[in-house]
Design a protein around this motif. Structure first.
Motif, PDB file in Angstrom:
ATOM      1  N   LEU A   1       0.830  -1.206   0.000  1.00  0.00           N
ATOM      2  CA  LEU A   1       0.000   0.000   0.000  1.00  0.00           C
ATOM      3  C   LEU A   1       0.863   1.253   0.000  1.00  0.00           C
ATOM      4  N   MET A   2       1.867   1.303   0.878  1.00  0.00           N
ATOM      5  CA  MET A   2       2.724   2.491   0.917  1.00  0.00           C
ATOM      6  C   MET A   2       3.466   2.672  -0.399  1.00  0.00           C
ATOM      7  N   GLU A   3       3.916   1.573  -0.987  1.00  0.00           N
ATOM      8  CA  GLU A   3       4.609   1.671  -2.266  1.00  0.00           C
ATOM      9  C   GLU A   3       3.699   2.277  -3.330  1.00  0.00           C
ATOM     10  N   SER A   4       2.451   1.830  -3.406  1.00  0.00           N
ATOM     11  CA  SER A   4       1.525   2.360  -4.414  1.00  0.00           C
ATOM     12  C   SER A   4       1.258   3.841  -4.178  1.00  0.00           C
ATOM     13  N   CYS A   5       1.175   4.258  -2.909  1.00  0.00           N
ATOM     14  CA  CYS A   5       0.962   5.674  -2.598  1.00  0.00           C
ATOM     15  C   CYS A   5       2.185   6.507  -2.979  1.00  0.00           C
ATOM     16  N   LEU A   6       3.372   5.998  -2.696  1.00  0.00           N
ATOM     17  CA  LEU A   6       4.591   6.741  -3.004  1.00  0.00           C
ATOM     18  C   LEU A   6       4.792   6.903  -4.501  1.00  0.00           C
ATOM     19  N   ARG A   7       4.328   5.936  -5.288  1.00  0.00           N
ATOM     20  CA  ARG A   7       4.509   6.014  -6.739  1.00  0.00           C
ATOM     21  C   ARG A   7       3.675   7.137  -7.358  1.00  0.00           C
ATOM     22  N   GLU A   8       2.776   7.703  -6.594  1.00  0.00           N
ATOM     23  CA  GLU A   8       1.979   8.831  -7.081  1.00  0.00           C
ATOM     24  C   GLU A   8       2.698  10.166  -6.890  1.00  0.00           C
ATOM     25  N   ILE A   9       3.839  10.155  -6.199  1.00  0.00           N
ATOM     26  CA  ILE A   9       4.581  11.389  -5.931  1.00  0.00           C
ATOM     27  C   ILE A   9       5.689  11.539  -6.980  1.00  0.00           C
ATOM     28  N   PRO A  10       5.665  12.603  -7.774  1.00  0.00           N
ATOM     29  CA  PRO A  10       6.719  12.793  -8.775  1.00  0.00           C
ATOM     30  C   PRO A  10       8.038  13.251  -8.145  1.00  0.00           C
ATOM     31  N   ASN A  11       9.125  13.007  -8.840  1.00  0.00           N
ATOM     32  CA  ASN A  11      10.442  13.548  -8.482  1.00  0.00           C
ATOM     33  C   ASN A  11      11.022  13.009  -7.175  1.00  0.00           C
ATOM     34  N   ILE A  12      10.600  11.826  -6.760  1.00  0.00           N
ATOM     35  CA  ILE A  12      11.233  11.177  -5.616  1.00  0.00           C
ATOM     36  C   ILE A  12      11.817   9.847  -6.084  1.00  0.00           C
ATOM     37  N   GLN A  13      12.738   9.318  -5.291  1.00  0.00           N
ATOM     38  CA  GLN A  13      13.367   8.043  -5.616  1.00  0.00           C
ATOM     39  C   GLN A  13      13.287   7.114  -4.408  1.00  0.00           C
ATOM     40  N   PHE A  14      12.959   5.878  -4.646  1.00  0.00           N
ATOM     41  CA  PHE A  14      12.960   4.873  -3.586  1.00  0.00           C
ATOM     42  C   PHE A  14      13.024   3.509  -4.228  1.00  0.00           C
ATOM     43  N   ARG A  15      13.454   2.529  -3.426  1.00  0.00           N
ATOM     44  CA  ARG A  15      13.471   1.143  -3.857  1.00  0.00           C
ATOM     45  C   ARG A  15      12.475   0.361  -3.007  1.00  0.00           C
ATOM     46  N   ARG A  16      11.891  -0.668  -3.591  1.00  0.00           N
ATOM     47  CA  ARG A  16      10.934  -1.492  -2.841  1.00  0.00           C
ATOM     48  C   ARG A  16      11.618  -2.081  -1.612  1.00  0.00           C
ATOM     49  N   SER A  17      10.912  -2.037  -0.515  1.00  0.00           N
ATOM     50  CA  SER A  17      11.406  -2.589   0.740  1.00  0.00           C
ATOM     51  C   SER A  17      11.289  -4.114   0.711  1.00  0.00           C
ATOM     52  N   ASP A  18      12.411  -4.805   0.905  1.00  0.00           N
ATOM     53  CA  ASP A  18      12.408  -6.267   0.943  1.00  0.00           C
ATOM     54  C   ASP A  18      12.223  -6.820   2.344  1.00  0.00           C
ATOM     55  N   GLY A  19      12.417  -5.970   3.352  1.00  0.00           N
ATOM     56  CA  GLY A  19      12.317  -6.441   4.714  1.00  0.00           C
ATOM     57  C   GLY A  19      12.137  -5.298   5.684  1.00  0.00           C
ATOM     58  N   ALA A  20      12.018  -5.630   6.969  1.00  0.00           N
ATOM     59  CA  ALA A  20      11.700  -4.660   8.029  1.00  0.00           C
ATOM     60  C   ALA A  20      10.356  -4.015   7.716  1.00  0.00           C
ATOM     61  N   PHE A  21      10.150  -2.747   8.089  1.00  0.00           N
ATOM     62  CA  PHE A  21       8.904  -2.062   7.716  1.00  0.00           C
ATOM     63  C   PHE A  21       9.158  -0.592   7.418  1.00  0.00           C
ATOM     64  N   TYR A  22      10.144  -0.365   6.519  1.00  0.00           N
ATOM     65  CA  TYR A  22      10.527   1.005   6.175  1.00  0.00           C
ATOM     66  C   TYR A  22      10.680   1.190   4.667  1.00  0.00           C
ATOM     67  N   PHE A  23      10.459   2.444   4.243  1.00  0.00           N
ATOM     68  CA  PHE A  23      10.889   2.910   2.931  1.00  0.00           C
ATOM     69  C   PHE A  23      11.900   4.033   3.134  1.00  0.00           C
TER      70      PHE A  23
END
Length: 382
Positions: A298-320
């Motif tokens: 859910l957080m990943e889908s929400c973050l993808r709506e924000i332009p001009n930011i960079q992140f990688r999918r979280s493989d573990g823990a509970f952080y972006f």
């Protein structure tokens, strides 16, 4: 145990304290607050664990325990937590600790002399640097590139003359895990240079798409390895303050000497509850893990709506780990503005210099808070 430096930098201590107070003040000043900052499960401890602790108290588990840990918990660790990977391990390879934090600090104080060099990822959990400073050690940092890759040639070069590598796996703050190929490279470096690896596996059991390879499963690392784990994250037991170390017996002995000087033995009834968690709360832990994975998506889908930011999918823990355009200001500036907008996040500089224009977001909260929190952040970063 190696003694700590007699001349710890007061400036470093005051700087950390000042930054911590500033972050707390920002949270306290905000209204209609949503927190994407806290690294704590929002679940209650499984009932089977609570019941075990109550029964332990009623049964007389109210006295001192052995410094290294009660037999019930040590045996449960060997059976359930180490398992096949720990073939050949025994009680002398285990130390029960006052949470994961005390295990990490005890290991660093037990191994590092003033001036010793420690290799540390950037970004990574800030407690490691605090412990290294306390011991009087010095740090060399290494970082993943934009593709998430490590430069093992650079790490190998910095390993010359170093004593310890500290790894957080899965990573706080990025959620990255160490691949089998990366483990092979770390093992090669450690063995050739005679280093020790301290691997913090606080978020073991909270991984999602890719297979998690514990440091305990890496061939050839055993003589160079000490692993720290905690019940806090996987079993939602943050307030219980219970963790443990697994490692080479001499490394455990050094950590034990340091640990008993500032902690003593661990709450006896809590240890019985910890053994119960390892042996009987696996289904509860898995249910929580599945919820975290849903929240991650859910957080990943929400973050993808924000332009001009960079992140990688979280493989573990509970952080972006979120990078934003430099012109918006330092992470302290952006975190302050976010707090004023009613959403709390952790500033990236807390985790290292590469976080100057980055934020850590936690999805250890409910779905409504994730949606609304990211929406508030999106308006700020637009």
């Amino acid at each position: 145990m190696n003694p700590p430096s007699p001349s710890i930098s007061s400036d470093a201590v005051l700087r950390v304290r000042s930054q911590s107070l500033r972050s707390k003040n920002l949270i306290a000043a905000a209204t209609d607050k949503i927190s994407l900052a806290i690294g704590e499960p929002d679940f209650d401890t499984p009932q089977v664990v609570i019941d075990a602790q109550i029964q332990a108290i009623k049964s007389g588990y109210t006295h001192y325990s052995p410094q290294e840990g009660r037999g019930e918990l040590v045996n449960a660790i060997l059976q359930a937590a180490v398992g096949v990977a720990g073939n050949g391990f025994s009680s002398e390879n285990i130390l029960v600790t006052h949470g994961g934090s005390a295990g990490l600090t005890a290991t660093i104080l037990g191994l590092i002399n003033p001036g010793d060099v420690v290799l540390l990822e950037d970004p990574t959990y800030s407690l490691y640097l605090d412990g290294i400073n306390l011991a009087g050690g010095s740090v060399k940092r290494f970082a993943r590139n934009e593709a998430g890759e490590l430069d093992f040639n650079a790490i190998d070069n910095d390993a010359k003359g170093a004593k310890l590598i500290v790894l957080c796996h899965p990573s706080n703050p990025t959620g990255a895990i160490i691949s089998p190929a990366e483990w092979a490279s770390f093992a090669d470096i450690v063995k050739r240079h005679g280093l020790v690896i301290l691997c913090d596996e606080a978020y073991e059991g909270l991984t999602y798409d890719n297979a998690f390879v514990s440091a305990l499963d890496v061939p050839g690392l055993r003589e160079h390895l000490i692993v720290s784990r905690t019940f806090s994250k996987k079993y939602a037991m943050t307030g219980w303050r219970l963790g443990y170390l697994v490692g080479e017996s001499q490394l455990i002995a050094s950590a034990s000497t340091a640990h008993r000087t500032f902690n003593g033995s661990i709450n006896s009834a809590n240890q019985f509850a910890g053994a119960t968690a390892l042996l009987k709360a696996g289904d509860d832990a898995e249910k929580m893990r599945r919820v975290f994975q849903t929240r991650r998506d859910l957080m990943e889908s929400c973050l993808r709506e924000i332009p001009n930011i960079q992140f990688r999918r979280s493989d573990g823990a509970f952080y972006f780990w979120l990078r934003y355009p430099d012109h918006l200001g330092t992470s302290l500036d952006v975190a302050a503005k976010a707090a004023q907008a009613g959403v709390m996040v952790r500033r990236g500089e807390e985790f290292g210099s590469t976080g100057k224009h980055a934020l850590r977001l936690s999805y250890a909260t409910d779905e409504r808070s994730i949606k609304e929190g990211v929406a508030r952040l999106a308006r700020l970063l637009a």
